[in-house]
Design an enzyme around this catalytic site. Structure first.
Site, PDB file in Angstrom:
ATOM      1  N   ARG A   1      89.267 -43.074  54.986  1.00  0.00           N
ATOM      2  CA  ARG A   1      89.064 -44.036  53.903  1.00  0.00           C
ATOM      3  C   ARG A   1      89.701 -43.496  52.636  1.00  0.00           C
ATOM      4  O   ARG A   1      89.622 -42.293  52.347  1.00  0.00           O
ATOM      5  CB  ARG A   1      87.570 -44.276  53.651  1.00  0.00           C
ATOM      6  CG  ARG A   1      86.898 -45.161  54.684  1.00  0.00           C
ATOM      7  CD  ARG A   1      87.330 -46.621  54.570  1.00  0.00           C
ATOM      8  NE  ARG A   1      86.638 -47.476  55.519  1.00  0.00           N
ATOM      9  CZ  ARG A   1      87.109 -47.820  56.715  1.00  0.00           C
ATOM     10  NH1 ARG A   1      88.281 -47.388  57.121  1.00  0.00           N
ATOM     11  NH2 ARG A   1      86.428 -48.625  57.509  1.00  0.00           N
TER      12      ARG A   1
ATOM     13  N   HIS B   1      96.711 -50.121  55.940  1.00  0.00           N
ATOM     14  CA  HIS B   1      95.434 -50.062  56.658  1.00  0.00           C
ATOM     15  C   HIS B   1      95.551 -50.690  58.050  1.00  0.00           C
ATOM     16  O   HIS B   1      94.811 -51.614  58.409  1.00  0.00           O
ATOM     17  CB  HIS B   1      94.308 -50.742  55.850  1.00  0.00           C
ATOM     18  CG  HIS B   1      92.938 -50.304  56.261  1.00  0.00           C
ATOM     19  ND1 HIS B   1      91.918 -50.050  55.375  1.00  0.00           N
ATOM     20  CD2 HIS B   1      92.403 -50.057  57.494  1.00  0.00           C
ATOM     21  CE1 HIS B   1      90.823 -49.692  56.031  1.00  0.00           C
ATOM     22  NE2 HIS B   1      91.099 -49.697  57.342  1.00  0.00           N
TER      23      HIS B   1
HETATM   24  P1  NDP Z   1      82.287 -40.896  63.785  1.00  0.00           P
HETATM   25  O1  NDP Z   1      81.011 -41.301  63.152  1.00  0.00           O
HETATM   26  O2  NDP Z   1      82.373 -40.862  65.272  1.00  0.00           O
HETATM   27  O3  NDP Z   1      82.732 -39.430  63.276  1.00  0.00           O
HETATM   28  C1  NDP Z   1      82.583 -39.039  61.951  1.00  0.00           C
HETATM   29  C2  NDP Z   1      82.869 -37.542  61.887  1.00  0.00           C
HETATM   30  O4  NDP Z   1      82.840 -37.149  60.518  1.00  0.00           O
HETATM   31  C3  NDP Z   1      81.808 -36.710  62.606  1.00  0.00           C
HETATM   32  O5  NDP Z   1      82.399 -35.627  63.277  1.00  0.00           O
HETATM   33  C4  NDP Z   1      80.940 -36.203  61.449  1.00  0.00           C
HETATM   34  O6  NDP Z   1      80.308 -34.958  61.691  1.00  0.00           O
HETATM   35  C5  NDP Z   1      81.978 -36.039  60.377  1.00  0.00           C
HETATM   36  N1  NDP Z   1      81.367 -36.033  59.058  1.00  0.00           N
HETATM   37  C6  NDP Z   1      80.703 -37.046  58.441  1.00  0.00           C
HETATM   38  N2  NDP Z   1      80.261 -36.651  57.238  1.00  0.00           N
HETATM   39  C7  NDP Z   1      80.636 -35.366  57.090  1.00  0.00           C
HETATM   40  C8  NDP Z   1      80.477 -34.392  56.074  1.00  0.00           C
HETATM   41  N3  NDP Z   1      79.814 -34.673  54.951  1.00  0.00           N
HETATM   42  N4  NDP Z   1      81.000 -33.168  56.272  1.00  0.00           N
HETATM   43  C9  NDP Z   1      81.661 -32.865  57.414  1.00  0.00           C
HETATM   44  N5  NDP Z   1      81.854 -33.739  58.424  1.00  0.00           N
HETATM   45  C10 NDP Z   1      81.344 -34.972  58.262  1.00  0.00           C
HETATM   46  O7  NDP Z   1      83.417 -41.841  63.185  1.00  0.00           O
HETATM   47  P2  NDP Z   1      84.803 -42.282  63.863  1.00  0.00           P
HETATM   48  O8  NDP Z   1      85.497 -41.063  64.300  1.00  0.00           O
HETATM   49  O9  NDP Z   1      84.586 -43.361  64.842  1.00  0.00           O
HETATM   50  O10 NDP Z   1      85.540 -42.950  62.596  1.00  0.00           O
HETATM   51  C11 NDP Z   1      85.842 -42.202  61.448  1.00  0.00           C
HETATM   52  C12 NDP Z   1      86.324 -43.104  60.328  1.00  0.00           C
HETATM   53  O11 NDP Z   1      87.639 -43.565  60.574  1.00  0.00           O
HETATM   54  C13 NDP Z   1      85.547 -44.408  60.109  1.00  0.00           C
HETATM   55  O12 NDP Z   1      84.316 -44.187  59.454  1.00  0.00           O
HETATM   56  C14 NDP Z   1      86.510 -45.205  59.276  1.00  0.00           C
HETATM   57  O13 NDP Z   1      86.318 -44.915  57.906  1.00  0.00           O
HETATM   58  C15 NDP Z   1      87.881 -44.678  59.715  1.00  0.00           C
HETATM   59  N6  NDP Z   1      88.661 -45.694  60.440  1.00  0.00           N
HETATM   60  C16 NDP Z   1      89.871 -46.086  59.904  1.00  0.00           C
HETATM   61  C17 NDP Z   1      90.648 -47.016  60.561  1.00  0.00           C
HETATM   62  C18 NDP Z   1      91.992 -47.396  60.058  1.00  0.00           C
HETATM   63  O14 NDP Z   1      92.608 -48.329  60.605  1.00  0.00           O
HETATM   64  N7  NDP Z   1      92.529 -46.717  59.041  1.00  0.00           N
HETATM   65  C19 NDP Z   1      90.200 -47.627  61.823  1.00  0.00           C
HETATM   66  C20 NDP Z   1      88.945 -47.125  62.290  1.00  0.00           C
HETATM   67  C21 NDP Z   1      88.198 -46.208  61.597  1.00  0.00           C
HETATM   68  P3  NDP Z   1      79.165 -34.812  62.821  1.00  0.00           P
HETATM   69  O15 NDP Z   1      79.862 -35.058  64.135  1.00  0.00           O
HETATM   70  O16 NDP Z   1      78.718 -33.417  62.673  1.00  0.00           O
HETATM   71  O17 NDP Z   1      78.124 -35.844  62.527  1.00  0.00           O
HETATM   72  C1  OXD Z   2      87.672 -49.612  60.810  1.00  0.00           C
HETATM   73  C2  OXD Z   2      88.908 -49.928  60.083  1.00  0.00           C
HETATM   74  O1  OXD Z   2      86.762 -49.012  60.219  1.00  0.00           O
HETATM   75  O2  OXD Z   2      89.750 -50.680  60.622  1.00  0.00           O
HETATM   76  O3  OXD Z   2      87.586 -49.952  62.007  1.00  0.00           O
HETATM   77  O4  OXD Z   2      89.093 -49.436  58.965  1.00  0.00           O
END
Ligand code: NDP
Ligand code: OXD
Length: 314
Positions: A229, A277
């Protein structure tokens, strides 16, 4: 029993059409003009709709985010107190790993440099680092980060990841928690952000973080890639770091303000790759299959999967 589709910025049509095909016995409603009696609505499928669209439905049982991220929901006040489910689907995950791999390869294989040379009709080969000498560091080792890490390990990169809690992933050096953040940065040539946007990750990647990336790596300087993000990076710091060479390049799919304003300096920096995006679009066919399967399983007594923890923020 009705299901509501509430989206902004997307055409609701293909989502409703697919949902009608998958759940033909349901009444599919579309916010805001074809909501009917909100008391009929049991489930809402939403992307960037206001909380008021959901609170209007007194008998709501669950909300499905039509993307993996849920900051569009949790960033709002007054959400209904029902489970929120996010997308975890191989189609979306595969798309993200494609985009991340594309950007890592593009910078590692000096594609921006060769593209500029081509425009000048210039034939000049450059020394090429081996993938095993390039250190990729992924912020976030969740569904998307772990999959991208696996693909990059397969390509031979030295991959590490950073998460909140400890992880054990084959071939990936795993760092956890704030105390490990600096050590993770110190071994990272290509920094990839796949963190969710939460109060803890807001503005995380700023000048101080970019300054901690090593300058003696195989690429001659650090690269930043963001598909998580835009709220997690400080755009002015990235633009300045690209101008002064602190970063040799960046690939950005997400921005503090979207669409990226026309006057953003990022558009014109030759070392920046900007995409709108699209790293991992939500495909209506794949995502509606996922949601419909969850609704059927839930009504047969199963728990909803991939529920968001509102307190944690993701
Ligand atoms: P998940 O919830 O599966 O993974 C999030 C990861 O971030 C976890 O490993 C978590 O740690 C870690 N995390 C969260 N907060 C912290 C912190 N404060 N410090 C360290 N690590 C942290 O999410 P996804 O992998 O499915 O998706 C990630 C993001 O990708 C989405 O939230 C979205 O914003 C973005 N996205 C963007 C898209 C695009 O088209 N650009 C499309 C889809 C998603 P832990 O495992 O220890 O909980
Ligand atoms: C998502 C995105 O969060 O597309 O899936 O950003």
């Amino acid at each position: 029993m009705a299901i509501l589709i509430a989206v902004t910025g997307w055409d609701a049509g293909p989502w409703a059409e697919r949902l009608r095909a998958r759940l033909p016995d349901r009444d599919i409603r579309i916010w805001p003009d074809a909501m009917g009696d909100p008391a009929d609505i049991r489930y809402a499928l939403t992307w960037k709709a206001p909380a008021s669209a959901l609170t209007a439905c007194p008998n709501l049982q669950a909300v499905f985010s039509l993307g993996a991220g849920v900051d569009h929901l949790l960033g709002q006040q007054g959400l209904p107190d029902v489970p929120i489910v996010r997308v975890v689907d191989p189609d979306l995950t595969g798309r993200m790993s494609e985009w991340i791999t594309l950007q890592v390869l593009l910078h590692h294989r000096q594609h921006l440099r060769y593209a500029a040379q081509q425009r000048r009709h210039e034939w000049t080969p450059h020394a090429q680092a081996a993938a095993r000498d390039v250190r990729v560091g992924i912020l976030g080792l969740g569904v998307l980060g772990a999959d991208a890490a696996e693909v990059l390990v397969r390509l031979g990169y030295r991959v590490a990841g950073w998460a909140r809690t400890p992880k054990d992933l084959a071939g990936v050096e795993c760092f956890a928690g704030e105390e490990a953040f600096d050590a993770f940065l110190a071994r990272t040539d290509i920094l990839v952000n796949l963190l969710p946007l939460t109060p803890q990750t807001h503005g995380l990647i700023d000048r101080g973080v970019l300054d901690k990336l090593p300058r003696d790596g195989a690429l001659g300087g650090p690269v930043f890639i963001n598909a998580g993000r835009g709220g997690s990076h400080v755009e002015a710091d990235i633009a300045q770091a690209l101008r002064d060479g602190t970063l040799i390049a960046a690939s950005l799919d997400v921005f503090e303000t979207e669409p990226l304003p026309a006057d953003s300096p990022l558009w014109d920096l030759e070392t920046a790759v900007v995409t709108p995006h699209i790293a991992a679009d939500s495909d209506p066919d794949a995502i509606i299959d996922y949601v419909a399967a969850q609704i059927r399983a839930f009504e047969a007594g199963a728990d909803l999967e991939n529920r968001v923890d509102p307190a944690r923020g993701y």
